[in-house]
Every structure is written in structure tokens, then in C-alpha cells.
Write an enzyme that holds these catalytic residues in place. Structure first.
Site, PDB file in Angstrom:
ATOM      1  N   ALA A 192       3.416   6.745 -13.976  1.00  0.00           N
ATOM      2  CA  ALA A 192       4.190   5.640 -14.566  1.00  0.00           C
ATOM      3  C   ALA A 192       4.435   4.546 -13.537  1.00  0.00           C
ATOM      4  O   ALA A 192       4.366   3.348 -13.853  1.00  0.00           O
ATOM      5  CB  ALA A 192       5.519   6.177 -15.105  1.00  0.00           C
ATOM      6  N   SER A 193       4.688   4.939 -12.286  1.00  0.00           N
ATOM      7  CA  SER A 193       4.955   3.922 -11.249  1.00  0.00           C
ATOM      8  C   SER A 193       3.718   3.055 -11.035  1.00  0.00           C
ATOM      9  O   SER A 193       3.823   1.841 -10.831  1.00  0.00           O
ATOM     10  CB  SER A 193       5.394   4.584  -9.935  1.00  0.00           C
ATOM     11  OG  SER A 193       4.307   5.222  -9.281  1.00  0.00           O
ATOM     12  N   LYS A 194       2.544   3.676 -11.085  1.00  0.00           N
ATOM     13  CA  LYS A 194       1.311   2.915 -10.835  1.00  0.00           C
ATOM     14  C   LYS A 194       0.940   2.042 -12.046  1.00  0.00           C
ATOM     15  O   LYS A 194       0.419   0.936 -11.876  1.00  0.00           O
ATOM     16  CB  LYS A 194       0.165   3.859 -10.460  1.00  0.00           C
ATOM     17  CG  LYS A 194       0.399   4.587  -9.127  1.00  0.00           C
ATOM     18  CD  LYS A 194       0.553   3.619  -7.959  1.00  0.00           C
ATOM     19  CE  LYS A 194       0.588   4.318  -6.607  1.00  0.00           C
ATOM     20  NZ  LYS A 194       0.688   3.382  -5.472  1.00  0.00           N
ATOM     21  N   TYR A 215       4.706   9.383 -10.914  1.00  0.00           N
ATOM     22  CA  TYR A 215       3.696   8.694 -10.103  1.00  0.00           C
ATOM     23  C   TYR A 215       2.787   7.867 -11.016  1.00  0.00           C
ATOM     24  O   TYR A 215       2.564   6.678 -10.769  1.00  0.00           O
ATOM     25  CB  TYR A 215       2.882   9.723  -9.305  1.00  0.00           C
ATOM     26  CG  TYR A 215       1.787   9.105  -8.463  1.00  0.00           C
ATOM     27  CD1 TYR A 215       2.081   8.513  -7.233  1.00  0.00           C
ATOM     28  CD2 TYR A 215       0.451   9.108  -8.889  1.00  0.00           C
ATOM     29  CE1 TYR A 215       1.082   7.938  -6.464  1.00  0.00           C
ATOM     30  CE2 TYR A 215      -0.547   8.543  -8.117  1.00  0.00           C
ATOM     31  CZ  TYR A 215      -0.231   7.960  -6.908  1.00  0.00           C
ATOM     32  OH  TYR A 215      -1.224   7.389  -6.148  1.00  0.00           O
ATOM     33  N   ASN A 246       0.808  -1.216   0.000  1.00  0.00           N
ATOM     34  CA  ASN A 246       0.000   0.000   0.000  1.00  0.00           C
ATOM     35  C   ASN A 246       0.847   1.275   0.000  1.00  0.00           C
ATOM     36  O   ASN A 246       0.438   2.281  -0.576  1.00  0.00           O
ATOM     37  CB  ASN A 246      -0.915  -0.022   1.235  1.00  0.00           C
ATOM     38  CG  ASN A 246      -1.440   1.353   1.570  1.00  0.00           C
ATOM     39  OD1 ASN A 246      -2.344   1.863   0.906  1.00  0.00           O
ATOM     40  ND2 ASN A 246      -0.857   1.998   2.587  1.00  0.00           N
TER      41      ASN A 246
HETATM   42  N1  NAP Z   1      -5.081   9.159  -1.307  1.00  0.00           N
HETATM   43  C1  NAP Z   1      -5.400   9.083  -2.574  1.00  0.00           C
HETATM   44  O1  NAP Z   1      -6.153   9.904  -3.103  1.00  0.00           O
HETATM   45  C2  NAP Z   1      -4.888   7.923  -3.420  1.00  0.00           C
HETATM   46  C3  NAP Z   1      -5.408   7.750  -4.705  1.00  0.00           C
HETATM   47  C4  NAP Z   1      -4.950   6.689  -5.493  1.00  0.00           C
HETATM   48  C5  NAP Z   1      -3.986   5.847  -4.999  1.00  0.00           C
HETATM   49  N2  NAP Z   1      -3.485   6.048  -3.745  1.00  0.00           N
HETATM   50  C6  NAP Z   1      -2.429   5.122  -3.290  1.00  0.00           C
HETATM   51  O2  NAP Z   1      -2.824   4.538  -2.057  1.00  0.00           O
HETATM   52  C7  NAP Z   1      -1.679   4.275  -1.260  1.00  0.00           C
HETATM   53  C8  NAP Z   1      -1.871   4.871   0.129  1.00  0.00           C
HETATM   54  O3  NAP Z   1      -2.135   6.244  -0.016  1.00  0.00           O
HETATM   55  P1  NAP Z   1      -2.517   7.163   1.229  1.00  0.00           P
HETATM   56  O4  NAP Z   1      -3.243   8.341   0.677  1.00  0.00           O
HETATM   57  O5  NAP Z   1      -3.147   6.356   2.306  1.00  0.00           O
HETATM   58  O6  NAP Z   1      -1.042   7.655   1.685  1.00  0.00           O
HETATM   59  P2  NAP Z   1      -0.564   8.522   2.936  1.00  0.00           P
HETATM   60  O7  NAP Z   1      -1.708   8.933   3.796  1.00  0.00           O
HETATM   61  O8  NAP Z   1       0.346   9.569   2.392  1.00  0.00           O
HETATM   62  O9  NAP Z   1       0.320   7.441   3.746  1.00  0.00           O
HETATM   63  C9  NAP Z   1       1.457   6.910   3.134  1.00  0.00           C
HETATM   64  C10 NAP Z   1       1.973   5.750   3.961  1.00  0.00           C
HETATM   65  O10 NAP Z   1       3.098   5.179   3.275  1.00  0.00           O
HETATM   66  C11 NAP Z   1       4.220   5.143   4.170  1.00  0.00           C
HETATM   67  N3  NAP Z   1       5.448   5.249   3.377  1.00  0.00           N
HETATM   68  C12 NAP Z   1       5.776   6.159   2.423  1.00  0.00           C
HETATM   69  N4  NAP Z   1       7.001   5.901   1.940  1.00  0.00           N
HETATM   70  C13 NAP Z   1       7.463   4.801   2.582  1.00  0.00           C
HETATM   71  C14 NAP Z   1       8.683   4.062   2.557  1.00  0.00           C
HETATM   72  N5  NAP Z   1       9.695   4.380   1.742  1.00  0.00           N
HETATM   73  N6  NAP Z   1       8.805   2.997   3.388  1.00  0.00           N
HETATM   74  C15 NAP Z   1       7.791   2.647   4.232  1.00  0.00           C
HETATM   75  N7  NAP Z   1       6.618   3.319   4.315  1.00  0.00           N
HETATM   76  C16 NAP Z   1       6.475   4.379   3.506  1.00  0.00           C
HETATM   77  C17 NAP Z   1       3.996   6.303   5.143  1.00  0.00           C
HETATM   78  O11 NAP Z   1       4.756   6.102   6.341  1.00  0.00           O
HETATM   79  P3  NAP Z   1       5.070   7.350   7.365  1.00  0.00           P
HETATM   80  O12 NAP Z   1       3.766   7.666   8.058  1.00  0.00           O
HETATM   81  O13 NAP Z   1       6.077   6.831   8.319  1.00  0.00           O
HETATM   82  O14 NAP Z   1       5.561   8.468   6.510  1.00  0.00           O
HETATM   83  C18 NAP Z   1       2.474   6.178   5.346  1.00  0.00           C
HETATM   84  O15 NAP Z   1       2.184   5.134   6.250  1.00  0.00           O
HETATM   85  C19 NAP Z   1      -0.482   4.857  -2.026  1.00  0.00           C
HETATM   86  O16 NAP Z   1       0.186   3.841  -2.735  1.00  0.00           O
HETATM   87  C20 NAP Z   1      -1.117   5.832  -2.985  1.00  0.00           C
HETATM   88  O17 NAP Z   1      -0.348   6.026  -4.154  1.00  0.00           O
HETATM   89  C21 NAP Z   1      -3.901   7.060  -2.940  1.00  0.00           C
END
Ligand code: NAP
Length: 252
Positions: free
Chosen positions: A159-161, A157, A88
Site C-alpha cells: 500500500a505504501s508503494k 508495504y 529511495n
Molecule cells: N531490494 C529489493 O528487492 C527492492 C524491491 C523493490 C523496491 N525496493 C525499494 O528500493 C528501496 C531501497 O531498497 P534496498 O533494498 O536498497 O534497501 P536496504 O538495503 O534495506 O537499505 C535501506 C536504506 O534505507 C535507509 N533507511 C531506512 N529507514 C530509514 C529512515 N527512517 N530514515 C533514513 N534512512 C532510512 C537505511 O539506512 P541505515 O543503513 O542507516 O539503516 C538504508 O540506507 C526501498 O524503498 C525499497 O522499498 C527494493
């Protein structure tokens, strides 16, 4: 859905979607491994909110392969198995091709691809080595609508997804014979810190106008889909990419 005695590793579970997913698995009696990078307080809060079960916090920067290996070894030492892997964790930052320096462009590509794609490939490798002799397992990868729709301000981003979706499908084909299921979820905007960092009021209004639901998707809704894809209820599903964007973008 009961995950009693199942060991579930969730990356990036200190906040947002990962946190909601950790809590949902704990409610279904799983042992949850909460991975995070730096935010000790937020990770601790996730742990506190998971009332039942024997869980584990692992601080590990996924972009560092050695730390990844140490995390997997630690989990095997404690529980002896990993049944479900939820990739995630993800990062993003704005890096518009016509605005940033060449140095910043390269840094953005390197960091984002390393965390969002290469780290996932590495963790899938390490965990698959444990799942194969166990006779199976489930991998759920959190991708994004941006892979299909384009991400003009954050091209690395997008491209990564796209890479993550392709990785999920390739692994589903290769690992199916071991009863390892690999699926991805492609969310649109989800109401988390990642989203609010990027969204100003006027953008939020235009995003809401884009979806017939008239609201952002909630982290708990993504968590429900992760649990479905990690459960026997989805026994015919592998190699799928589940759109969760409130019909804001329909791919053909
Ligand atoms: N939110 C959206 O609108 C959305 C939309 C589409 C897809 N997504 C995808 O859904 C996933 C979760 O998104 P989110 O919005 O819940 O993210 P978020 O609230 O920003 O939380 C990101 C999480 O990833 C951890 N993290 C980041 N880099 C890391 C690393 N190098 N090693 C270990 N942990 C790491 C962070 O840890 P720390 O707390 O310690 O920093 C945090 O727990 C992501 O892959 C994102 O691309 C999100």
C-alpha cells in the site's frame, strides 16, 4: 550524462540501491548528499567509495519531520541548492493479517506508511520549496512492483508503494509548470540486504524461475535508471512509473 555541480540528495544511501545510486552520481561529478538512519559504518563506506567530489553525510530519521527540515536546511547552508531528490529509503516487515496481533498489525502499518510514504511527501514538500525559485529540478521515487502485484505478507508495504506511485503522478502534474519532473521506478527483487533478509533458498529459486532473465536485478541497474530520470536525456518524461522487474510481472 554529466551532473557537474549538481546537488543530489539520496535517502537511504548507506546500503543497497541508494549506495549504488550515490556512487553512480559521484562518477558523473555530482555533489551527493548521503542520507541514512543509523548505520554509520555503512554510510562511511559509501562515502569512501565515492572517490571524486565534495559530498555530505547526513544521519537523519526520515520519519521525523523536524529532522527532515534540519537536513534540508543543512544542505542549503552547504551548497545553496538541491537539483535532484532521490527518495529511495524504505522499510518493510512481515505482518500477515491472519498471523499477527492487532497491536503488531497497527505498529507495522504506522511505521511503514510513515517512512515509505509520509516521509517522502514531506521531503518532496520541503525540497520543492527550494526547487521552485531555482527554476526546476528532478525527483525520482523508488517504488515497487508490489504496488501492482500485491504483497500478501506485507500489505502495508504494498500500500505504501502504491501510494508513492500515486504521489509521484500527482506531484508531476502540479509541479510540471515549475519544470520540476517527478517520476518513479517500480523494481521487482533487487539483490540487496532488504531482499536477502526476506529470501530463503527455495524462494530464491522460484523467483528466478519467474523471470526470463533468470537472475535478480542488480542495484547498479536501478541506479542507471535513476540517473536517466534525473537527466536531460529524459526531458519528455514526467509522471512515469518505470517497471524494472525483468518481466516477472507485466501490468496492463
Ligand atoms: N531490494 C529489493 O528487492 C527492492 C524491491 C523493490 C523496491 N525496493 C525499494 O528500493 C528501496 C531501497 O531498497 P534496498 O533494498 O536498497 O534497501 P536496504 O538495503 O534495506 O537499505 C535501506 C536504506 O534505507 C535507509 N533507511 C531506512 N529507514 C530509514 C529512515 N527512517 N530514515 C533514513 N534512512 C532510512 C537505511 O539506512 P541505515 O543503513 O542507516 O539503516 C538504508 O540506507 C526501498 O524503498 C525499497 O522499498 C527494493
Amino acid at each position: 550524462m554529466d551532473f557537474k555541480k549538481k546537488v543530489v540528495l539520496i535517502t537511504g544511501a548507506s546500503r543497497g540501491i541508494g549506495k549504488a545510486t550515490a556512487i553512480a552520481f559521484a562518477e558523473q561529478n555530482a555533489h551527493v548528499v548521503i542520507n541514512y538512519r543509523e548505520n554509520d559504518r555503512a554510510a562511511g563506506n559509501t562515502m569512501t567509495e565515492m572517490k571524486i567530489g565534495d559530498h555530505l553525510l547526513v544521519k537523519c530519521d526520515l520519519s521525523k519531520p523536524l529532522e527532515l527540515k534540519q537536513m534540508v536546511d543543512l544542505i542549503i547552508q552547504k551548497y545553496g541548492r538541491i537539483d535532484v531528490l532521490v527518495n529511495n529509503a524504505g522499510i518493510s516487515q512481515i505482518h500477515e493479517i491472519d498471523q499477527v496481533s492487532f497491536d503488531d498489525w497497527q505498529k507495522a502499518w504506522h511505521n511503514i506508511i510513515q517512512t515509505n510514504l509520509i516521509a517522502v511527501a514531506n521531503l518532496c514538500y520541503l525540497v520543492a520549496q527550494k526547487m521552485i525559485p531555482m527554476g526546476g529540478g528532478r525527483i525520482v521515487n523508488v517504488g515497487s512492483r508490489g504496488a501492482f502485484r500485491g504483497e500478501p505478507t506485507q500489505p502495508a508495504y504494498g500500500a505504501s508503494k502504491a501510494g508513492l506511485h500515486a504521489l509521484s503522478q500527482s506531484l508531476a502534474k502540479q509541479l510540471g509548470k515549475y519544470h520540476i519532473f517527478v517520476n518513479a521506478i517500480a523494481p521487482g527483487w533487487v539483490e540487496t540486504e532488504m531482499a536477502t533478509t526476506f529470501l530463503k533458498d527455495e524462494e530464491r529459486a522460484s523467483i528466478l524461475a519467474d523471470t526470463p532473465l533468470g537472475r535478480l536485478i542488480q542495484p547498479e541497474e536501478i541506479a542507471s535508471a535513476v540517473l536517466f530520470l534525473a537527466s536531460e536525456a529524459s526531458s519528455g518524461t514526467t509522471g512515469a512509473i518505470l517497471d524494472m522487474n525483468g518481466a516477472s510481472y507485466l501490468r496492463t
